[in-house]
Design an enzyme around this catalytic site. Structure first.
Site, short mmCIF file in Angstrom:
data_model
loop_
_atom_site.label_atom_id
_atom_site.label_comp_id
_atom_site.label_asym_id
_atom_site.label_seq_id
_atom_site.Cartn_x
_atom_site.Cartn_y
_atom_site.Cartn_z
N HIS A 110 36.99 38.15 45.43
CA HIS A 110 35.86 37.51 46.11
C HIS A 110 35.47 36.26 45.32
CE1 HIS A 110 32.34 37.43 48.72
NE2 HIS A 110 31.65 37.05 47.65
N ASP A 151 32.09 45.60 50.61
CA ASP A 151 31.67 44.98 49.35
C ASP A 151 30.97 45.93 48.39
OD1 ASP A 151 32.81 42.51 49.46
OD2 ASP A 151 31.00 41.42 50.00
N GLU A 180 40.45 31.98 40.27
CA GLU A 180 40.99 33.15 40.96
C GLU A 180 42.48 33.32 40.67
OE1 GLU A 180 40.10 33.55 45.19
OE2 GLU A 180 38.33 32.31 44.94
C1 GRF Z 1 39.79 33.18 48.19
O1 GRF Z 1 38.73 32.33 47.87
C2 GRF Z 1 39.40 34.62 48.00
O2 GRF Z 1 38.45 34.79 46.97
C3 GRF Z 1 38.79 34.99 49.31
O3 GRF Z 1 39.57 34.30 50.27
C4 GRF Z 1 40.14 33.15 49.67
C5 GRF Z 1 41.62 33.21 49.91
O4 GRF Z 1 42.26 32.02 49.52
N1 GRF Z 1 38.75 36.41 49.51
P1 GRF Z 1 43.84 31.91 49.57
O5 GRF Z 1 44.29 32.25 50.99
O6 GRF Z 1 44.41 32.87 48.58
O7 GRF Z 1 44.12 30.48 49.22
#
Ligand code: GRF
Length: 209
Positions: A110, A151, A180
């Site tokens: 997230h 969540d 991420e």
């Molecule tokens: C990311 O920001 C993730 O946190 C959210 O959806 C987005 C997915 O991005 N759950 P991607 O498709 O991996 O570029």
């Protein structure tokens, strides 16, 4: 020991790419054995194809009812000997039939520090817009367990990202995404090393050997 990962993604798939690259560069022993998307035109499906990873377009719309969708879903997970389900921008709920079979084996990322900026409506750009509007100085990314309550799964790892003066939702999204891409492989590594312990819906990480 490397785990067999099934990545579920609906969108651009940049997190999928990061996980695939982490395996290629030896940072992860675990590898993506299957990509499932509800969107046949998603970047995630393209990434899978480019990397010769089996990819399947699976949409509930293609099935007569939820039970037959779940049956197909579960049989694919079995066929590919999936150990861990990794949600990466997957826009659909996981049904109880799957969460039951894969109890504590489904994780999600997230783009904020849960429980802040989570819950209903908090997905995609909505999250970053809410962060900007709230004028907070720190946001981040969270990897958490997925269970039946939206969540509510326990937080596994989080990483902070500073909100800079002049940031808008777009610049913030890009910076959070970069975080991420590091955090998700790190979290998967913890599973690979069997270091994630869940007690009373709280996560404890075992020390590195
Ligand atoms: C990311 O920001 C993730 O946190 C959210 O959806 C987005 C997915 O991005 N759950 P991607 O498709 O991996 O570029």
């Amino acid at each position: 020991m490397g785990l067999n990962l099934c990545v579920l993604a609906s969108g651009s798939g940049s997190n999928l790419k990061a996980i695939v690259n982490a395996h290629k560069t030896g940072k992860l022993s675990s590898r993506v054995v299957l990509v499932i998307s509800n969107n046949s035109a998603s970047g995630a499906m393209q990434t899978a194809k480019k990397n010769h990873i089996p990819s399947i377009h699976l949409s509930a719309k293609l099935f007569v009812d939820q039970a037959s969708f779940d049956k197909e879903f579960l049989s694919l997970l079995k066929k590919f000997k999936v150990d861990l389900i990794v949600l990466a921008g997957y826009m659909k709920m996981i049904s109880p039939a799957v969460t039951k079979k894969f109890k504590n084996k489904i994780i999600n990322i997230h783009p904020a520090l849960l429980p802040a900026f989570g819950g209903k409506g908090m997905y995609g750009m909505n999250v970053h817009e809410a962060v900007i509007e709230a004028k907070v100085k720190i946001t981040g990314a969270t990897v958490h367990f997925v269970n039946d309550v939206y969540d509510n799964g326990a937080v596994i790892v989080q990483k902070e990202v500073r909100v800079k003066p002049g940031d808008d939702a777009e610049t913030l999204k890009r910076r959070v995404l970069r975080t991420e891409h590091k955090l998700y492989p790190e979290a998967i590594k913890l599973f690979e090393e069997n270091r994630v312990i869940l007690r009373s819906n709280k996560v404890y990480i075992k020390e590195d050997k």
